[in-house]
Design a protein around this motif. Structure first.
Motif, PDB file in Angstrom:
ATOM      1  N   PRO A 133       0.722  -1.116  -0.124  1.00 39.55           N
ATOM      2  CA  PRO A 133       0.013  -0.027   0.069  1.00 39.55           C
ATOM      3  C   PRO A 133       0.787   1.304   0.011  1.00 39.55           C
ATOM      4  O   PRO A 133       1.893   1.330   0.675  1.00 39.55           O
ATOM      5  N   GLY A 134       0.334   2.333  -0.622  1.00 39.10           N
ATOM      6  CA  GLY A 134       1.043   3.470  -0.651  1.00 39.10           C
ATOM      7  C   GLY A 134       1.243   4.154   1.072  1.00 39.10           C
ATOM      8  O   GLY A 134       0.386   3.709   1.774  1.00 39.10           O
ATOM      9  N   ARG A 135       2.130   4.780   1.289  1.00 34.66           N
ATOM     10  CA  ARG A 135       2.566   5.406   2.573  1.00 34.66           C
ATOM     11  C   ARG A 135       2.705   4.103   3.494  1.00 34.66           C
ATOM     12  O   ARG A 135       2.529   4.546   4.779  1.00 34.66           O
ATOM     13  N   SER A 136       2.964   2.825   3.095  1.00 31.58           N
ATOM     14  CA  SER A 136       3.569   1.927   3.998  1.00 31.58           C
ATOM     15  C   SER A 136       4.932   1.637   4.044  1.00 31.58           C
ATOM     16  O   SER A 136       5.760   2.446   3.054  1.00 31.58           O
ATOM     17  N   ASP A 137       5.561   1.130   4.911  1.00 29.91           N
ATOM     18  CA  ASP A 137       7.035   0.680   5.079  1.00 29.91           C
ATOM     19  C   ASP A 137       7.364  -0.273   3.887  1.00 29.91           C
ATOM     20  O   ASP A 137       6.457  -0.910   3.547  1.00 29.91           O
ATOM     21  N   LYS A 138       8.436  -0.393   3.608  1.00 27.15           N
ATOM     22  CA  LYS A 138       9.030  -1.151   2.303  1.00 27.15           C
ATOM     23  C   LYS A 138       8.856  -2.685   2.972  1.00 27.15           C
ATOM     24  O   LYS A 138       8.761  -3.605   1.873  1.00 27.15           O
ATOM     25  N   LYS A 139       8.982  -2.950   4.114  1.00 30.90           N
ATOM     26  CA  LYS A 139       8.767  -4.206   4.098  1.00 30.90           C
ATOM     27  C   LYS A 139       7.519  -4.818   4.327  1.00 30.90           C
ATOM     28  O   LYS A 139       7.398  -6.120   4.662  1.00 30.90           O
ATOM     29  N   ASP A 140       6.330  -4.000   4.316  1.00 32.64           N
ATOM     30  CA  ASP A 140       5.054  -4.419   4.503  1.00 32.64           C
ATOM     31  C   ASP A 140       4.441  -4.917   3.029  1.00 32.64           C
ATOM     32  O   ASP A 140       4.413  -4.088   2.287  1.00 32.64           O
ATOM     33  N   LEU A 141       4.138  -6.042   3.094  1.00 30.41           N
ATOM     34  CA  LEU A 141       3.465  -6.716   1.861  1.00 30.41           C
ATOM     35  C   LEU A 141       2.307  -7.252   1.985  1.00 30.41           C
ATOM     36  O   LEU A 141       2.129  -8.240   3.025  1.00 30.41           O
ATOM     37  N   ILE A 142       1.109  -7.453   1.272  1.00 30.02           N
ATOM     38  CA  ILE A 142       0.226  -8.332   1.203  1.00 30.02           C
ATOM     39  C   ILE A 142       0.399  -9.218   0.127  1.00 30.02           C
ATOM     40  O   ILE A 142       0.457  -9.071  -0.979  1.00 30.02           O
ATOM     41  N   VAL A 143       0.205 -10.500   0.387  1.00 33.35           N
ATOM     42  CA  VAL A 143       0.359 -11.864  -0.581  1.00 33.35           C
ATOM     43  C   VAL A 143      -0.907 -11.844  -1.371  1.00 33.35           C
ATOM     44  O   VAL A 143      -2.003 -12.130  -0.683  1.00 33.35           O
ATOM     45  N   LEU A 144      -0.792 -11.747  -2.549  1.00 31.05           N
ATOM     46  CA  LEU A 144      -2.052 -11.724  -3.316  1.00 31.05           C
ATOM     47  C   LEU A 144      -2.155 -13.191  -3.888  1.00 31.05           C
ATOM     48  O   LEU A 144      -3.451 -13.336  -4.590  1.00 31.05           O
ATOM     49  N   GLY A 145      -1.004 -14.018  -4.011  1.00 29.47           N
ATOM     50  CA  GLY A 145      -1.470 -15.303  -4.710  1.00 29.47           C
ATOM     51  C   GLY A 145      -0.622 -15.324  -5.971  1.00 29.47           C
ATOM     52  O   GLY A 145       0.742 -14.455  -5.892  1.00 29.47           O
ATOM     53  N   GLU A 146      -0.877 -16.286  -6.836  1.00 33.22           N
ATOM     54  CA  GLU A 146       0.212 -16.680  -7.835  1.00 33.22           C
ATOM     55  C   GLU A 146      -0.576 -16.618  -9.060  1.00 33.22           C
ATOM     56  O   GLU A 146      -1.893 -17.094  -9.312  1.00 33.22           O
ATOM     57  N   ILE A 147       0.084 -15.683 -10.293  1.00 30.43           N
ATOM     58  CA  ILE A 147      -0.645 -15.857 -11.492  1.00 30.43           C
ATOM     59  C   ILE A 147      -0.121 -16.742 -12.212  1.00 30.43           C
ATOM     60  O   ILE A 147       1.094 -17.045 -12.470  1.00 30.43           O
ATOM     61  N   LYS A 148      -0.768 -17.828 -12.807  1.00 30.78           N
ATOM     62  CA  LYS A 148      -0.486 -19.082 -13.357  1.00 30.78           C
ATOM     63  C   LYS A 148      -0.704 -19.010 -14.873  1.00 30.78           C
ATOM     64  O   LYS A 148      -1.617 -18.392 -15.456  1.00 30.78           O
TER      65      LYS A 148
END
Length: 177
Positions: free
Chosen positions: A162-177
């Motif tokens: 997300p914008g305005r978040s720390d570089k280490k913050d990630l939301i895992v969305l899954g995998e595109i196959k």
């Protein structure tokens, strides 16, 4: 003609206010860039809230489509050869004690051993689509669809920061196959 004029004025207003918004942002960028480099990431799963400095961000669901149907033919995004649209239905809750501006953020995709960053979302000037310089008051929520154009060929693990978040913050969305 009148509709086109309104659309042009709206687009110019978005560009103008974007310059103002970026000039007046808090020291968020400095804070995240000046923090010590830490390889431990804060991974959050799809559907779970990620707490940042100012917001609680939840990606509710994702879709990958070859076109975007907004319910308004003038705002739809048509098929483009070689491209797809990654649509993130996202809820932002302001956990700060004052109004804050929402920022789109970026999608990261690991493809063929390289990480690609998609940090530009598509501009759709309809309620429920994009952020368009929206501010929300303390403790209030906004749910919207963020749309990122991605190449149809791309495959791999997908993350959202997300914008305005720390570089280490990630939301895992899954995998595109």
């Amino acid at each position: 003609m009148k509709k086109h004029f309104k659309t042009l004025i709206s687009a110019l207003a978005v560009v103008f206010f974007s310059f103002i918004a970026f000039a007046s942002l808090d020291d968020d960028k400095k804070d995240s860039e000046s923090s010590s480099i830490d390889n431990s990431f804060n991974y959050i799963k799809l559907g779970e809230p990620l707490q940042t400095k100012y917001f609680e961000v939840t990606v509710n669901k994702i879709n990958i489509e070859d076109k975007v149907d907004t319910g308004n033919q003038f705002a739809d995004l048509d098929k483009e050869e070689g491209n797809l649209y990654l649509i993130l239905n996202t809820t932002f809750k302001n956990i700060s004690d004052e109004s804050r501006m929402l920022m789109d953020g970026e999608v990261l995709i690991n493809y063929n051993g390289k990480q690609y960053k998609f940090d530009h979302s598509e501009t759709i000037l309809l309620d429920g689509w994009g952020l368009s310089l929206k501010q929300i008051n303390p403790l209030t929520k906004k749910t919207t669809n963020l749309v990122y154009k991605i190449p149809a060929e791309i495959k791999g693990e997908v993350y959202y920061r997300p914008g305005r978040s720390d570089k280490k913050d990630l939301i895992v969305l899954g995998e595109i196959k």
